[in-house]
Design an enzyme around this catalytic site. Sequence first.
Site, PDB file in Angstrom:
ATOM      1  N   ASN A  86      73.538  -2.374  82.195  1.00 34.77           N
ATOM      2  CA  ASN A  86      73.227  -3.703  81.663  1.00 34.77           C
ATOM      3  C   ASN A  86      71.737  -3.763  81.363  1.00 34.77           C
ATOM      4  O   ASN A  86      70.922  -3.319  82.177  1.00 34.77           O
ATOM      5  CB  ASN A  86      73.608  -4.778  82.683  1.00 34.77           C
ATOM      6  CG  ASN A  86      75.106  -4.849  82.913  1.00 34.77           C
ATOM      7  OD1 ASN A  86      75.881  -4.744  81.978  1.00 34.77           O
ATOM      8  ND2 ASN A  86      75.516  -5.015  84.168  1.00 34.77           N
ATOM      9  N   HIS A  99      69.229   0.807  86.285  1.00 39.95           N
ATOM     10  CA  HIS A  99      70.285   1.377  87.126  1.00 39.95           C
ATOM     11  C   HIS A  99      71.519   1.648  86.291  1.00 39.95           C
ATOM     12  O   HIS A  99      71.889   0.853  85.429  1.00 39.95           O
ATOM     13  CB  HIS A  99      70.612   0.470  88.312  1.00 39.95           C
ATOM     14  CG  HIS A  99      70.861  -0.962  87.960  1.00 39.95           C
ATOM     15  ND1 HIS A  99      69.841  -1.840  87.667  1.00 39.95           N
ATOM     16  CD2 HIS A  99      72.006  -1.677  87.852  1.00 39.95           C
ATOM     17  CE1 HIS A  99      70.348  -3.022  87.392  1.00 39.95           C
ATOM     18  NE2 HIS A  99      71.665  -2.960  87.493  1.00 39.95           N
ATOM     19  N   HIS A 101      75.439   2.015  86.542  1.00 42.16           N
ATOM     20  CA  HIS A 101      76.617   1.754  87.367  1.00 42.16           C
ATOM     21  C   HIS A 101      77.641   2.870  87.144  1.00 42.16           C
ATOM     22  O   HIS A 101      77.860   3.298  86.003  1.00 42.16           O
ATOM     23  CB  HIS A 101      77.305   0.451  86.944  1.00 42.16           C
ATOM     24  CG  HIS A 101      76.534  -0.803  87.186  1.00 42.16           C
ATOM     25  ND1 HIS A 101      76.769  -1.631  88.262  1.00 42.16           N
ATOM     26  CD2 HIS A 101      75.537  -1.397  86.478  1.00 42.16           C
ATOM     27  CE1 HIS A 101      75.963  -2.685  88.203  1.00 42.16           C
ATOM     28  NE2 HIS A 101      75.206  -2.565  87.123  1.00 42.16           N
TER      29      HIS A 101
HETATM   30  P1  5GP Z   1      73.110  -5.666  87.126  1.00 42.24           P
HETATM   31  O1  5GP Z   1      73.835  -6.969  86.943  1.00 42.24           O
HETATM   32  O2  5GP Z   1      71.611  -5.860  87.187  1.00 42.24           O
HETATM   33  O3  5GP Z   1      73.524  -4.598  86.157  1.00 42.24           O
HETATM   34  O4  5GP Z   1      73.594  -5.094  88.519  1.00 42.24           O
HETATM   35  C1  5GP Z   1      72.891  -5.250  89.705  1.00 42.24           C
HETATM   36  C2  5GP Z   1      73.774  -4.712  90.804  1.00 42.24           C
HETATM   37  O5  5GP Z   1      73.019  -4.532  91.956  1.00 42.24           O
HETATM   38  C3  5GP Z   1      74.926  -5.675  91.160  1.00 42.24           C
HETATM   39  O6  5GP Z   1      76.170  -4.996  90.980  1.00 42.24           O
HETATM   40  C4  5GP Z   1      74.652  -6.024  92.628  1.00 42.24           C
HETATM   41  O7  5GP Z   1      75.829  -6.118  93.394  1.00 42.24           O
HETATM   42  C5  5GP Z   1      73.766  -4.867  93.084  1.00 42.24           C
HETATM   43  N1  5GP Z   1      72.829  -5.229  94.126  1.00 42.24           N
HETATM   44  C6  5GP Z   1      71.984  -6.292  94.112  1.00 42.24           C
HETATM   45  N2  5GP Z   1      71.238  -6.313  95.240  1.00 42.24           N
HETATM   46  C7  5GP Z   1      71.616  -5.231  95.969  1.00 42.24           C
HETATM   47  C8  5GP Z   1      71.197  -4.706  97.232  1.00 42.24           C
HETATM   48  O8  5GP Z   1      70.328  -5.242  97.923  1.00 42.24           O
HETATM   49  N3  5GP Z   1      71.796  -3.571  97.662  1.00 42.24           N
HETATM   50  C9  5GP Z   1      72.769  -2.935  96.925  1.00 42.24           C
HETATM   51  N4  5GP Z   1      73.310  -1.839  97.442  1.00 42.24           N
HETATM   52  N5  5GP Z   1      73.185  -3.403  95.727  1.00 42.24           N
HETATM   53  C10 5GP Z   1      72.617  -4.528  95.260  1.00 42.24           C
END
Ligand code: 5GP
Length: 116
Positions: A86, A99, A101
């Site tokens: 994303n 990141h 996924h």
């Molecule tokens: P995004 O929406 O930015 O692509 O995804 C961020 C991801 O990071 C989400 O799936 C969320 O669950 C994960 N995430 C957010 N904070 C933490 C954290 O403190 N530890 C871990 N392991 N994952 C996190």
Amino acid sequence: MSDCIFCRIAGGEIPSTKVYEDDEILAFKDIHPQAAVHFLIIPKRHITSLAEVGAADAPLLGRMLALAPQLARELGLQDGFRTLINTGRIGGQEVAHLHLHVLGGPVPLGPMLVRQ
Ligand code: 5GP
Ligand code: ZN
């Protein structure tokens, strides 16, 4: 201390369930998994998003992408998986540290986006 949560995870200040680590890259389980297996592959160096990368980052990005199938296999995803990045507001990025996924499990994940 960084205010970036993934920099703090990469630095060991915030615990995570690690899947892989080397000098440049960390992979760890997503805290709110969207599939039976859901982990994130990040560069340890802070890069805000995929929108910020350039040609100089290609080797790092290539290593991150090449790790996905290796780690997916190690976590039992023998029959496929989904990779997702994303980016920015429109892309729905919540954590401003690049990141990748990786998601999968025993049942098909379904269509990538909810169709209207
Ligand atoms: P995004 O929406 O930015 O692509 O995804 C961020 C991801 O990071 C989400 O799936 C969320 O669950 C994960 N995430 C957010 N904070 C933490 C954290 O403190 N530890 C871990 N392991 N994952 C996190
Ligand atoms: Zn960061």
